[in-house]
Design a protein around this motif. Structure first.
Motif, PDB file in Angstrom:
ATOM      1  N   SER A 132       0.827  -1.188   0.000  1.00  0.00           N
ATOM      2  CA  SER A 132       0.000   0.000   0.000  1.00  0.00           C
ATOM      3  C   SER A 132       0.870   1.249   0.000  1.00  0.00           C
ATOM      4  O   SER A 132       1.965   1.265   0.551  1.00  0.00           O
ATOM      5  N   VAL A 133       0.351   2.264  -0.609  1.00  0.00           N
ATOM      6  CA  VAL A 133       1.057   3.522  -0.747  1.00  0.00           C
ATOM      7  C   VAL A 133       0.458   4.525   0.235  1.00  0.00           C
ATOM      8  O   VAL A 133      -0.756   4.602   0.383  1.00  0.00           O
ATOM      9  N   LEU A 134       1.317   5.284   0.906  1.00  0.00           N
ATOM     10  CA  LEU A 134       0.839   6.367   1.753  1.00  0.00           C
ATOM     11  C   LEU A 134       0.863   7.642   0.928  1.00  0.00           C
ATOM     12  O   LEU A 134       1.896   8.008   0.358  1.00  0.00           O
ATOM     13  N   PHE A 135      -0.294   8.261   0.834  1.00  0.00           N
ATOM     14  CA  PHE A 135      -0.450   9.481   0.034  1.00  0.00           C
ATOM     15  C   PHE A 135      -0.735  10.632   0.985  1.00  0.00           C
ATOM     16  O   PHE A 135      -1.799  10.683   1.595  1.00  0.00           O
ATOM     17  N   VAL A 136       0.243  11.509   1.155  1.00  0.00           N
ATOM     18  CA  VAL A 136       0.104  12.633   2.072  1.00  0.00           C
ATOM     19  C   VAL A 136      -0.228  13.867   1.242  1.00  0.00           C
ATOM     20  O   VAL A 136       0.544  14.260   0.362  1.00  0.00           O
ATOM     21  N   GLU A 137      -1.391  14.455   1.522  1.00  0.00           N
ATOM     22  CA  GLU A 137      -1.859  15.531   0.649  1.00  0.00           C
ATOM     23  C   GLU A 137      -2.625  16.595   1.418  1.00  0.00           C
ATOM     24  O   GLU A 137      -2.998  16.411   2.571  1.00  0.00           O
ATOM     25  N   TYR A 138      -2.864  17.684   0.714  1.00  0.00           N
ATOM     26  CA  TYR A 138      -3.764  18.726   1.195  1.00  0.00           C
ATOM     27  C   TYR A 138      -4.889  18.770   0.173  1.00  0.00           C
ATOM     28  O   TYR A 138      -4.653  19.111  -0.994  1.00  0.00           O
ATOM     29  N   PRO A 139      -6.124  18.380   0.553  1.00  0.00           N
ATOM     30  CA  PRO A 139      -7.206  18.200  -0.430  1.00  0.00           C
ATOM     31  C   PRO A 139      -7.521  19.418  -1.303  1.00  0.00           C
ATOM     32  O   PRO A 139      -8.004  19.257  -2.411  1.00  0.00           O
ATOM     33  N   LYS A 140      -7.235  20.615  -0.826  1.00  0.00           N
ATOM     34  CA  LYS A 140      -7.547  21.791  -1.639  1.00  0.00           C
ATOM     35  C   LYS A 140      -6.471  22.106  -2.668  1.00  0.00           C
ATOM     36  O   LYS A 140      -6.654  22.973  -3.519  1.00  0.00           O
ATOM     37  N   CYS A 141      -5.361  21.420  -2.580  1.00  0.00           N
ATOM     38  CA  CYS A 141      -4.230  21.677  -3.481  1.00  0.00           C
ATOM     39  C   CYS A 141      -4.491  21.011  -4.842  1.00  0.00           C
ATOM     40  O   CYS A 141      -4.791  19.826  -4.909  1.00  0.00           O
ATOM     41  N   THR A 142      -4.414  21.782  -5.909  1.00  0.00           N
ATOM     42  CA  THR A 142      -4.721  21.246  -7.246  1.00  0.00           C
ATOM     43  C   THR A 142      -3.723  20.161  -7.666  1.00  0.00           C
ATOM     44  O   THR A 142      -4.114  19.181  -8.289  1.00  0.00           O
ATOM     45  N   THR A 143      -2.460  20.332  -7.323  1.00  0.00           N
ATOM     46  CA  THR A 143      -1.467  19.307  -7.664  1.00  0.00           C
ATOM     47  C   THR A 143      -1.806  18.004  -6.946  1.00  0.00           C
ATOM     48  O   THR A 143      -1.699  16.925  -7.530  1.00  0.00           O
ATOM     49  N   CYS A 144      -2.233  18.108  -5.697  1.00  0.00           N
ATOM     50  CA  CYS A 144      -2.615  16.913  -4.932  1.00  0.00           C
ATOM     51  C   CYS A 144      -3.809  16.223  -5.583  1.00  0.00           C
ATOM     52  O   CYS A 144      -3.869  15.002  -5.657  1.00  0.00           O
ATOM     53  N   ARG A 145      -4.753  17.026  -6.070  1.00  0.00           N
ATOM     54  CA  ARG A 145      -5.930  16.446  -6.725  1.00  0.00           C
ATOM     55  C   ARG A 145      -5.536  15.689  -7.988  1.00  0.00           C
ATOM     56  O   ARG A 145      -6.049  14.604  -8.255  1.00  0.00           O
ATOM     57  N   ILE A 184      -3.332   4.896   1.038  1.00  0.00           N
ATOM     58  CA  ILE A 184      -3.900   5.399   2.283  1.00  0.00           C
ATOM     59  C   ILE A 184      -3.799   6.905   2.199  1.00  0.00           C
ATOM     60  O   ILE A 184      -2.710   7.456   1.982  1.00  0.00           O
ATOM     61  N   ASP A 185      -4.922   7.571   2.328  1.00  0.00           N
ATOM     62  CA  ASP A 185      -4.980   9.021   2.185  1.00  0.00           C
ATOM     63  C   ASP A 185      -4.738   9.679   3.537  1.00  0.00           C
ATOM     64  O   ASP A 185      -5.341   9.302   4.523  1.00  0.00           O
ATOM     65  N   ARG A 186      -3.862  10.667   3.554  1.00  0.00           N
ATOM     66  CA  ARG A 186      -3.583  11.370   4.799  1.00  0.00           C
ATOM     67  C   ARG A 186      -3.563  12.883   4.566  1.00  0.00           C
ATOM     68  O   ARG A 186      -2.847  13.367   3.709  1.00  0.00           O
ATOM     69  N   HIS A 187      -4.365  13.574   5.333  1.00  0.00           N
ATOM     70  CA  HIS A 187      -4.498  15.034   5.237  1.00  0.00           C
ATOM     71  C   HIS A 187      -3.326  15.669   5.981  1.00  0.00           C
ATOM     72  O   HIS A 187      -3.211  15.528   7.195  1.00  0.00           O
ATOM     73  N   ILE A 188      -2.467  16.370   5.255  1.00  0.00           N
ATOM     74  CA  ILE A 188      -1.224  16.882   5.827  1.00  0.00           C
ATOM     75  C   ILE A 188      -1.414  17.924   6.927  1.00  0.00           C
ATOM     76  O   ILE A 188      -0.629  17.999   7.863  1.00  0.00           O
ATOM     77  N   ALA A 189      -2.480  18.706   6.849  1.00  0.00           N
ATOM     78  CA  ALA A 189      -2.699  19.741   7.864  1.00  0.00           C
ATOM     79  C   ALA A 189      -3.325  19.159   9.132  1.00  0.00           C
ATOM     80  O   ALA A 189      -3.061  19.624  10.234  1.00  0.00           O
ATOM     81  N   GLU A 190      -4.147  18.125   8.952  1.00  0.00           N
ATOM     82  CA  GLU A 190      -4.792  17.504  10.114  1.00  0.00           C
ATOM     83  C   GLU A 190      -3.863  16.523  10.812  1.00  0.00           C
ATOM     84  O   GLU A 190      -3.946  16.310  12.008  1.00  0.00           O
ATOM     85  N   GLU A 191      -3.023  15.879  10.038  1.00  0.00           N
ATOM     86  CA  GLU A 191      -2.075  14.920  10.609  1.00  0.00           C
ATOM     87  C   GLU A 191      -0.689  15.271  10.106  1.00  0.00           C
ATOM     88  O   GLU A 191      -0.185  14.725   9.127  1.00  0.00           O
ATOM     89  N   ASN A 192      -0.094  16.225  10.788  1.00  0.00           N
ATOM     90  CA  ASN A 192       1.208  16.734  10.407  1.00  0.00           C
ATOM     91  C   ASN A 192       2.279  15.638  10.458  1.00  0.00           C
ATOM     92  O   ASN A 192       2.301  14.856  11.392  1.00  0.00           O
ATOM     93  N   VAL A 223       5.170  21.861   4.427  1.00  0.00           N
ATOM     94  CA  VAL A 223       5.720  20.720   3.697  1.00  0.00           C
ATOM     95  C   VAL A 223       5.183  20.672   2.269  1.00  0.00           C
ATOM     96  O   VAL A 223       3.985  20.796   2.042  1.00  0.00           O
ATOM     97  N   LYS A 224       6.099  20.492   1.336  1.00  0.00           N
ATOM     98  CA  LYS A 224       5.696  20.373  -0.064  1.00  0.00           C
ATOM     99  C   LYS A 224       4.862  19.109  -0.217  1.00  0.00           C
ATOM    100  O   LYS A 224       5.125  18.099   0.414  1.00  0.00           O
ATOM    101  N   ARG A 225       3.870  19.171  -1.049  1.00  0.00           N
ATOM    102  CA  ARG A 225       2.973  18.037  -1.234  1.00  0.00           C
ATOM    103  C   ARG A 225       2.592  17.897  -2.697  1.00  0.00           C
ATOM    104  O   ARG A 225       2.794  18.847  -3.429  1.00  0.00           O
ATOM    105  N   PRO A 226       2.044  16.811  -3.093  1.00  0.00           N
ATOM    106  CA  PRO A 226       1.846  15.609  -2.289  1.00  0.00           C
ATOM    107  C   PRO A 226       3.161  14.871  -2.036  1.00  0.00           C
ATOM    108  O   PRO A 226       4.146  15.081  -2.747  1.00  0.00           O
ATOM    109  N   ILE A 227       3.139  14.010  -1.040  1.00  0.00           N
ATOM    110  CA  ILE A 227       4.259  13.099  -0.790  1.00  0.00           C
ATOM    111  C   ILE A 227       3.681  11.696  -0.893  1.00  0.00           C
ATOM    112  O   ILE A 227       2.620  11.414  -0.349  1.00  0.00           O
ATOM    113  N   VAL A 228       4.398  10.837  -1.607  1.00  0.00           N
ATOM    114  CA  VAL A 228       3.981   9.449  -1.727  1.00  0.00           C
ATOM    115  C   VAL A 228       5.093   8.587  -1.150  1.00  0.00           C
ATOM    116  O   VAL A 228       6.259   8.755  -1.501  1.00  0.00           O
ATOM    117  N   ILE A 229       4.697   7.696  -0.258  1.00  0.00           N
ATOM    118  CA  ILE A 229       5.659   6.798   0.350  1.00  0.00           C
ATOM    119  C   ILE A 229       5.252   5.367   0.041  1.00  0.00           C
ATOM    120  O   ILE A 229       4.141   4.941   0.344  1.00  0.00           O
TER     121      ILE A 229
END
Length: 120
Positions: free
Chosen positions: A4-17, A31-39, A95-101
């Motif tokens: 599984s891939v961890l996808f760290v994003e900010y949902p309002k960010c167009t690049t993340c979308r 696995i989707d992770r909101h960067i501002a809610e879960e720093n 933090v620059k986003r998205p980050i994929v791990i």
């Protein structure tokens, strides 16, 4: 076994979308992770930084308001790595986003060619 891939994003960010759409269209489970809610924690950032092979300043969201307000432009050039990781860990919006791990692969930002090569 599919990793599984961890996808760290900010949902309002167009690049993340765009990146999320890419993952969905390519049937990459994540696995989707909101960067501002879960720093990202200092430990995570250290780990991701090490695995990414990038310089630490590539982890900063240089177009962010906070980055400008904190006048980090010059600091990222002079501060030690450890201090910069501390700064990043204070607020997900730095933090620059998205980050994929995915295992030992860490991708920062969305470049489709790079993602095709590393995630498929």
């Amino acid at each position: 076994m599919k990793m599984s891939v961890l996808f760290v994003e900010y949902p309002k960010c167009t690049t993340c979308r765009k990146a999320k759409k890419y993952l969905q269209e390519n049937n990459i489970e994540f696995i989707d992770r909101h960067i501002a809610e879960e720093n990202p924690t200092k430990e995570e950032l250290k780990d991701w930084f090490k695995k990414s092979g990038l310089t630490i300043n590539k982890f900063f969201n240089t177009s962010g308001v906070l980055y400008r307000e904190m006048q980090l432009k010059d600091k990222v050039k002079t501060l030690p790595e450890d201090e910069l990781i501390d700064i990043l860990a204070t607020n997900g919006m730095l933090v620059k986003r998205p980050i994929v791990i995915k295992g030992d692969t860490v991708l920062v930002g969305f470049k489709e060619d790079e993602w095709n090569e590393k995630l498929k």
